[in-house]
Design an enzyme around this catalytic site. Structure first.
Site, PDB file in Angstrom:
ATOM      1  N   GLN A   5      70.121 -37.981  39.525  1.00 54.84           N
ATOM      2  CA  GLN A   5      69.164 -38.787  38.765  1.00 54.84           C
ATOM      3  C   GLN A   5      67.734 -38.345  39.009  1.00 54.84           C
ATOM      4  O   GLN A   5      67.026 -37.968  38.092  1.00 54.84           O
ATOM      5  CB  GLN A   5      69.324 -40.275  39.075  1.00 54.84           C
ATOM      6  CG  GLN A   5      68.531 -41.144  38.102  1.00 54.84           C
ATOM      7  CD  GLN A   5      69.099 -42.547  37.983  1.00 54.84           C
ATOM      8  OE1 GLN A   5      70.295 -42.756  38.094  1.00 54.84           O
ATOM      9  NE2 GLN A   5      68.229 -43.506  37.756  1.00 54.84           N
ATOM     10  N   ASP A   6      67.298 -38.367  40.277  1.00 52.28           N
ATOM     11  CA  ASP A   6      65.970 -37.850  40.610  1.00 52.28           C
ATOM     12  C   ASP A   6      65.996 -37.370  42.054  1.00 52.28           C
ATOM     13  O   ASP A   6      66.965 -37.605  42.772  1.00 52.28           O
ATOM     14  CB  ASP A   6      64.870 -38.890  40.350  1.00 52.28           C
ATOM     15  CG  ASP A   6      64.946 -40.101  41.263  1.00 52.28           C
ATOM     16  OD1 ASP A   6      66.047 -40.393  41.769  1.00 52.28           O
ATOM     17  OD2 ASP A   6      63.921 -40.758  41.474  1.00 52.28           O
ATOM     18  N   PRO A   7      64.953 -36.662  42.512  1.00 46.54           N
ATOM     19  CA  PRO A   7      64.991 -36.058  43.848  1.00 46.54           C
ATOM     20  C   PRO A   7      65.035 -37.097  44.962  1.00 46.54           C
ATOM     21  O   PRO A   7      64.605 -38.240  44.798  1.00 46.54           O
ATOM     22  CB  PRO A   7      63.679 -35.262  43.908  1.00 46.54           C
ATOM     23  CG  PRO A   7      63.247 -35.096  42.493  1.00 46.54           C
ATOM     24  CD  PRO A   7      63.732 -36.312  41.772  1.00 46.54           C
TER      25      PRO A   7
END
Length: 245
Positions: A71-73
Site C-alpha cells: 500500500q505505502d512504504p
C-alpha cells in the site's frame, strides 16, 4: 523542460526503459503537483528521494513477470527502501517476517538461519518481481500520509504503459484493503490476471500463515502456464531452491 533537483534525485537509479515512461509522466499536471507537495514538506520524505523509484532499477519493463502490491512504504526511515515489503533494517519488519515464514512453509528447503540480507528481497527484484507500493512515498513516522497526492494516477498510467506494450504480469494483492485500494484508487486492472491473498501483517491475524492455498507456488504455476521461467523465491541470493519441496 528543466528538471529540478528533487526529480533528478528520484530518477537517478532508474533504467532507461522505465525512464521513457517516467519522463512522460513528469510533464503532466498531476505529477508537477505531486513534486510541489513533496518539495514543500518540512518533514522527511520516506523513502529518501534516491530510493523512491528504486523498484524500476532492476529489470526492463518487458521482463516484468509479477507485480506484488503493497500500500505505502514503511514509515520508519530505517525500513523504507523503495521496494514494497522489503527493508534496509537489520531487524525484520513483522509483515516481512511472516512473508518469509509463509515461504518456508511452501518451500521447506528455503528454511535457513536468520540473516539481515533476507530483508532486502533483492533476489526477487532481480528476477522480474516488481515490489510496488500503490503510494510510493509517505511522511516520516506517518502511514498513508500521501494518499491522493498523485501516486494513484502514476500507477494507473504505469499499468496502461505495460498493457500498451502487451506486457501483462500477474498482479498479486496481499490483503483486502490492498486489493480494494488498487482496484478502486489506481484502477485500470482490466486485462490483467490477478491473485488475492490475506495480508501478512499481524493485524490480519493468522490468515496469511494458515491459508490452505499456496501463494508462492501458485505464482510459479501461473508463470509455467504462461511459458515463463519460474521465480527462485529464495530471499537470499544463491540459496538452495527446490521447487518440488
Amino acid at each position: 523542460m528543466v528538471m529540478d533537483d528533487l526529480f533528478q534525485r528520484m530518477v537517478s537509479c532508474v533504467l532507461p526503459s522505465w525512464r521513457a515512461f517516467i519522463d512522460e509522466e513528469v510533464k503532466k499536471p498531476y505529477f508537477q503537483a505531486l513534486l510541489e507537495k513533496l518539495k514543500a514538506l518540512k518533514a522527511t520524505i520516506i523513502p529518501k528521494p534516491e530510493l523512491i523509484f528504486r523498484v524500476f532499477s532492476f529489470f526492463k519493463p518487458i521482463d516484468t513477470k509479477v507485480i506484488i502490491f503493497g500500500q505505502d512504504p514503511y514509515p520508519s526511515p530505517n525500513d523504507a527502501c523503495g521496494l514494497a515489503f522489503a527493508s534496509n533494517n537489520s531487524k525484520t519488519p513483522a509483515s516481512l517476517k511472516r512473508i518469509i515464514l509463509r515461504l518456508e512453509k511452501e518451500y521447506p528447503s528455503l528454511k535457513q538461519e536468520s540473516s539481515w540480507q533476507q530483508n532486502f528481497l533483492l533476489n526477487w527484484a532481480e528476477q522480474g518481481v516488481l515490489l510496488l507500493n500503490g503510494i510510493l512515498t509517505t511522511t516520516v513516522f506517518i502511514r498513508n500520509a500521501h494518499k491522493n497526492w498523485g501516486w494513484e494516477e502514476f500507477n494507473c498510467n504505469l499499468l496502461t504503459f505495460l498493457k500498451n506494450q502487451n506486457i501483462k504480469p500477474l498482479l498479486v494483492f496481499l490483503g483486502v484493503q490492498t486489493k480494494n485500494f488498487v482496484v478502486k484508487s489506481i484502477g485500470n486492472v482490466d486485462g490483467f490476471e490477478h491473485l488475492s491473498y490475506p495480508h501478512p501483517s499481524p493485524l490480519s491475524g493468522n490468515l496469511f500463515l494458515t491459508n490452505p492455498n499456496d501463494l508462492f507456488k501458485t505464482i510459479n504455476n501461473w508463470l509455467k502456464q504462461h511459458n515463463q521461467k519460474i521465480i527462485n523465491w529464495a530471499v537470499v541470493k544463491n540459496a538452495s531452491f527446490d521447487q518440488l519441496s
